[in-house]
Design a protein around this motif. Structure first.
Motif, mmCIF file in Angstrom:
data_model
loop_
_atom_site.group_PDB
_atom_site.id
_atom_site.type_symbol
_atom_site.label_atom_id
_atom_site.label_comp_id
_atom_site.label_asym_id
_atom_site.label_seq_id
_atom_site.Cartn_x
_atom_site.Cartn_y
_atom_site.Cartn_z
ATOM 1 N N ALA A 153 -14.612 -10.611 77.805
ATOM 2 C CA ALA A 153 -14.986 -9.569 77.493
ATOM 3 C C ALA A 153 -14.957 -8.635 79.007
ATOM 4 O O ALA A 153 -14.784 -7.218 78.494
ATOM 5 C CB ALA A 153 -16.515 -9.801 76.887
ATOM 6 N N GLN A 154 -15.725 -9.019 80.028
ATOM 7 C CA GLN A 154 -15.850 -8.013 80.824
ATOM 8 C C GLN A 154 -15.095 -8.103 81.823
ATOM 9 O O GLN A 154 -14.773 -7.334 82.698
ATOM 10 C CB GLN A 154 -17.197 -8.168 81.733
ATOM 11 C CG GLN A 154 -18.023 -7.196 82.464
ATOM 12 C CD GLN A 154 -18.018 -5.426 81.882
ATOM 13 O OE1 GLN A 154 -19.018 -5.570 81.341
ATOM 14 N NE2 GLN A 154 -16.958 -4.772 82.475
ATOM 15 N N ASP A 160 -7.722 -4.788 70.706
ATOM 16 C CA ASP A 160 -7.962 -3.639 71.290
ATOM 17 C C ASP A 160 -6.847 -3.083 72.261
ATOM 18 O O ASP A 160 -7.098 -1.334 73.050
ATOM 19 C CB ASP A 160 -9.477 -3.219 71.322
ATOM 20 C CG ASP A 160 -10.403 -2.845 70.334
ATOM 21 O OD1 ASP A 160 -9.965 -2.875 68.969
ATOM 22 O OD2 ASP A 160 -11.767 -3.447 70.555
ATOM 23 N N TRP A 163 -24.262 -3.644 75.764
ATOM 24 C CA TRP A 163 -23.769 -5.351 75.179
ATOM 25 C C TRP A 163 -24.124 -5.869 76.463
ATOM 26 O O TRP A 163 -23.944 -7.208 76.329
ATOM 27 C CB TRP A 163 -21.996 -4.497 75.320
ATOM 28 C CG TRP A 163 -21.434 -5.904 74.945
ATOM 29 C CD1 TRP A 163 -20.968 -6.454 73.851
ATOM 30 C CD2 TRP A 163 -21.171 -6.823 76.076
ATOM 31 N NE1 TRP A 163 -20.475 -7.664 74.382
ATOM 32 C CE2 TRP A 163 -20.031 -7.578 75.084
ATOM 33 C CE3 TRP A 163 -21.035 -6.831 77.385
ATOM 34 C CZ2 TRP A 163 -19.956 -9.141 75.551
ATOM 35 C CZ3 TRP A 163 -20.236 -8.342 77.793
ATOM 36 C CH2 TRP A 163 -20.030 -9.238 77.045
ATOM 37 N N ARG A 164 -23.853 -5.418 77.863
ATOM 38 C CA ARG A 164 -23.969 -6.483 78.972
ATOM 39 C C ARG A 164 -25.865 -7.277 78.868
ATOM 40 O O ARG A 164 -25.838 -8.553 78.872
ATOM 41 C CB ARG A 164 -23.937 -5.603 80.250
ATOM 42 C CG ARG A 164 -22.624 -5.484 79.908
ATOM 43 C CD ARG A 164 -22.408 -5.096 81.760
ATOM 44 N NE ARG A 164 -21.369 -4.288 81.570
ATOM 45 C CZ ARG A 164 -21.094 -2.838 82.005
ATOM 46 N NH1 ARG A 164 -21.883 -2.319 81.622
ATOM 47 N NH2 ARG A 164 -19.575 -1.922 81.499
ATOM 48 N N ASP A 209 -15.775 -0.240 79.860
ATOM 49 C CA ASP A 209 -17.051 -1.272 79.194
ATOM 50 C C ASP A 209 -16.562 -2.453 78.822
ATOM 51 O O ASP A 209 -14.917 -2.640 78.907
ATOM 52 C CB ASP A 209 -16.854 -0.683 78.257
ATOM 53 C CG ASP A 209 -18.204 0.281 77.835
ATOM 54 O OD1 ASP A 209 -18.891 0.515 78.689
ATOM 55 O OD2 ASP A 209 -18.208 1.276 76.923
ATOM 56 N N PRO A 210 -17.290 -3.643 78.624
ATOM 57 C CA PRO A 210 -16.631 -4.815 77.815
ATOM 58 C C PRO A 210 -16.195 -4.805 76.912
ATOM 59 O O PRO A 210 -15.442 -4.061 75.815
ATOM 60 C CB PRO A 210 -17.692 -5.539 77.507
ATOM 61 C CG PRO A 210 -18.602 -4.878 76.899
ATOM 62 C CD PRO A 210 -17.978 -3.409 78.123
ATOM 63 N N PRO A 266 -17.896 -13.812 76.573
ATOM 64 C CA PRO A 266 -18.963 -13.023 77.423
ATOM 65 C C PRO A 266 -17.861 -12.535 78.698
ATOM 66 O O PRO A 266 -17.811 -11.602 79.505
ATOM 67 C CB PRO A 266 -20.256 -13.134 77.764
ATOM 68 C CG PRO A 266 -20.647 -13.985 76.507
ATOM 69 C CD PRO A 266 -19.587 -14.641 76.222
ATOM 70 N N HIS A 316 -26.030 -9.729 76.228
ATOM 71 C CA HIS A 316 -25.067 -11.261 76.407
ATOM 72 C C HIS A 316 -25.271 -11.427 77.754
ATOM 73 O O HIS A 316 -24.739 -12.198 78.184
ATOM 74 C CB HIS A 316 -23.914 -10.528 76.142
ATOM 75 C CG HIS A 316 -23.432 -10.118 74.977
ATOM 76 N ND1 HIS A 316 -23.207 -9.349 74.353
ATOM 77 C CD2 HIS A 316 -21.967 -10.990 73.785
ATOM 78 C CE1 HIS A 316 -22.959 -9.372 72.992
ATOM 79 N NE2 HIS A 316 -22.588 -10.350 72.786
ATOM 80 N N LYS A 333 -12.923 -13.713 69.631
ATOM 81 C CA LYS A 333 -12.240 -12.500 70.573
ATOM 82 C C LYS A 333 -13.360 -12.820 71.324
ATOM 83 O O LYS A 333 -13.775 -14.351 71.975
ATOM 84 C CB LYS A 333 -13.358 -11.999 69.553
ATOM 85 C CG LYS A 333 -15.650 -12.559 68.604
ATOM 86 C CD LYS A 333 -16.328 -12.339 68.563
ATOM 87 C CE LYS A 333 -17.550 -12.947 68.366
ATOM 88 N NZ LYS A 333 -19.144 -12.469 67.709
ATOM 89 N N THR A 376 -14.916 -6.320 73.420
ATOM 90 C CA THR A 376 -14.768 -6.868 71.656
ATOM 91 C C THR A 376 -14.085 -7.509 70.994
ATOM 92 O O THR A 376 -13.624 -8.123 70.363
ATOM 93 C CB THR A 376 -16.432 -6.123 71.323
ATOM 94 O OG1 THR A 376 -15.135 -5.025 70.922
ATOM 95 C CG2 THR A 376 -17.367 -5.636 72.514
ATOM 96 N N ASN A 377 -12.650 -7.063 71.233
ATOM 97 C CA ASN A 377 -11.895 -7.646 70.664
ATOM 98 C C ASN A 377 -10.323 -7.850 70.826
ATOM 99 O O ASN A 377 -10.053 -6.334 71.823
ATOM 100 C CB ASN A 377 -11.516 -6.431 69.243
ATOM 101 C CG ASN A 377 -10.860 -6.838 67.975
ATOM 102 O OD1 ASN A 377 -9.817 -7.244 68.515
ATOM 103 N ND2 ASN A 377 -11.719 -7.166 66.571
#
Length: 582
Positions: free
Chosen positions: A180-181, A154, A125-126, A147-148, A177, A129, A174, A150-151
């Protein structure tokens, strides 16, 4: 329904109006007479660093003391008064060894999920992105990278259903980037350095963890200060951040307060006395409120440094350092910026504890969501002719920001563009000589669509959260590449509807005097893999700093861009070259 929302008063506008109304009804006679000599004695040594711009009206309405005018140079970077630079307004150092701090929860992610390892899925994923992770601490801690995300759903149990619902209600489907991280790391209690382009969603990347952090602590008691302090370099950025913090924190019943110039100290003091989990402010005003005992930092366990490189560039390092030294050493600290220079890296190592650095895209690179065009023209008059001819086209595409190098320039450009029939009554400008009320009014009209174009100095280049800006015009070249990056990033911001990016356009107008900047721009375009136009290269060659960078001459613009840029005579003799640089 959309029309009805536009008619509703913006929460930030309502907050500012409320404070201003209270300030009008509260006279200076209510203040203790004994404080007046103290105020007068501080003339020349006060460090209202959020007021460095030359704003006489604001000073007169806020204080009976006749403050000296700040440096009135023709640039709008907020400047430190000479007297203040020599004798900075700092806090008394705290001996933390003598203070017994209570324990506080900070890990909300790893306690709800198994301690993660760097997985192949996260690595993939990283890579997709363009996100990189760097750590500098012990291996056991540094390898513990979640982990990043994504939702949002979650981690609904961590964000809480109320905050998750507010996130969805605001149209965010969502995480971006950087979000997400950053969210898993910040919610794990780690110190984080987040570096991403302007408009990538950095503000909410720290606002959402801030909400969880604040609402997970015990409730504030009478006399206790904020749990979170967010520091911003300018009042405009502080206002924008406060709007997000107030809305998101309010979803869980929390309170946020804004501290910056343009609002009376008396009213801010009353707000602080009532208590708030989060305070958003500029370094100078934050120090001022602590020194006057309007609040304290004993409960603070989370600090956010927004646009950290800008704060250092503006000379705020002593003030930020003083504030951090007054907050418990085991706090959590988050630092965000669009660029990351060596000086910023040095202070980050001193101010943060074993931080995780997140880089999204290329550090210092302009936004991928902006197509850049460079126009090399014969004169200043030619630049105005370009603007006069293109404004109807730009206006038909959406909101526009036009950057000028000086206050006088913004006024002149605004006046000229106001003569255009199609957009004449929809032009506004902001700069350092405008009062805070005038700035708020102009920005509010721009955000609500009542004004289609905003002419501004670089005071507006950092962090202003105005969605759906389609065009940025650098009427005057930026002072450096960092400023250029922040300027053009205005056109690559998240849209207001679905939290996605909309492709924008940035036009940079250069003349022969801009040869050195053209040389720098050629280098940046090459590093970013952007094609470079012949006329830009020819101008760069006039610079004494020019070196053969083996640039590849840009391809012809797509037909729609050529139509937009046609009809203008450039300084370059090569009239067959592309219309600009992309």
């Amino acid at each position: 329904e959309k029309d009805q929302e536009e008619e509703e008063e913006d929460p930030l506008d309502a907050y500012m109006n409320q404070l201003q109304e209270k300030a009008v009804t509260s006279t200076l006679e209510k203040e203790d007479a004994t404080t007046k000599p103290q105020q007068a004695s501080r003339v020349g040594t006060r460090f209202d660093l959020d007021d460095q711009e030359h704003e006489k009206e604001d000073f007169q309405t806020r204080s009976a003391a006749k403050l000296e005018d700040y440096n009135d140079d023709d640039d709008d970077d907020e400047k430190i008064p000479a007297a203040d630079a020599a004798t900075p307004h700092l806090l008394t150092k705290v001996d933390h060894a003598t203070v017994q701090y209570e324990a506080f929860p900070r890990d909300f992610f790893l306690t709800n999920h198994h301690p993660p390892k760097i997985s192949s899925a996260g690595t993939k994923w990283r890579r997709e992105h363009c996100v990189s992770i760097q750590t500098a601490g012990s291996s056991n801690i540094s390898n513990n990278i979640p982990d990043p995300l994504t939702n949002f759903d979650d981690i609904r149990d961590i964000l809480t259903p109320e905050l998750t619902s507010e996130i969805h209600a605001c149209g965010y489907q969502k995480p971006t980037p950087i979000q997400a991280q950053c969210l898993p790391l910040a919610l794990s209690g780690r110190d984080v350095i987040g570096i991403a382009s302007t408009g990538s969603g950095k503000t909410l990347a720290f606002v959402w963890p801030m909400v969880v952090h604040c609402c997970s602590q015990r409730e504030l008691r009478a006399g206790e200060g904020p749990i979170c302090v967010i520091l911003s370099p300018t009042r405009e950025l502080a206002m924008q951040t406060f709007a997000h913090a107030k809305k998101m924190l309010g979803a869980l019943g929390g309170h946020a307060i804004a501290l910056f110039g343009g609002v009376g100290r008396y009213e801010m003091t009353k707000e602080l006395k009532r208590g708030a989990e989060c305070v958003v402010g500029t370094p100078g005003r934050m120090i001022d409120m602590v020194k006057s005992k309007a609040t304290n930092l004993r409960r603070c366990t989370l600090v956010v440094l927004d646009e950290a490189d800008k704060m250092l560039e503006m000379g705020f390092e002593p003030q930020v350092k003083s504030l951090l030294e007054s907050i418990r050493p085991d706090r959590q600290t988050l630092m965000f910026s669009a660029t990351f220079k060596a000086r910023t890296s040095k202070v980050a190592n001193a101010w943060l504890n074993d931080p995780v650095r997140i880089d999204v895209g290329k550090v210092g690179a302009s936004s991928d969501h902006v197509d850049q065009h460079v126009m090399v023209l014969n004169s200043e008059d030619a630049k105005m002719q370009f603007m006069t001819a293109m404004m109807p086209t730009f206006a038909s595409l959406g909101r526009i920001i036009i950057f000028a190098a000086s206050r006088a320039g913004t006024e002149a450009i605004s006046q000229e563009l106001s003569k255009i029939n199609e957009v004449g009554d929809k032009i506004a400008c902001i700069h350092g000589d405008k009062s805070q009320h005038e700035r708020n009014k102009a920005l509010g009209a721009f955000k609500k669509g009542k004004v289609i174009a905003l002419v501004a100095t670089d005071v507006a280049a950092r962090g202003l959260d105005v969605p759906d800006i389609m065009t940025v015009v650098n009427f005057d070249a930026a002072k450096n590449l960092d400023s250029h990056t922040h300027r053009v990033g205005r056109a690559g911001r998240l849209t207001s509807e679905h939290g996605t990016h909309k492709q924008g356009n940035a036009y940079t107008l250069l003349t022969m005097k801009d040869k050195d900047f053209a040389n720098s721009l050629v280098g940046q375009f090459k590093r970013e893999g952007r094609p470079v136009g012949n006329d830009l290269v020819n101008l760069a060659k006039r610079s004494r700093h020019y070196k053969d960078v083996n640039v590849t001459i840009g391809k012809q613009h797509r037909q729609k861009r050529g139509a937009v840029l046609s009809g203008f005579v450039r300084a370059s003799d090569d009239q067959a070259s592309s219309g600009g640089s992309n």
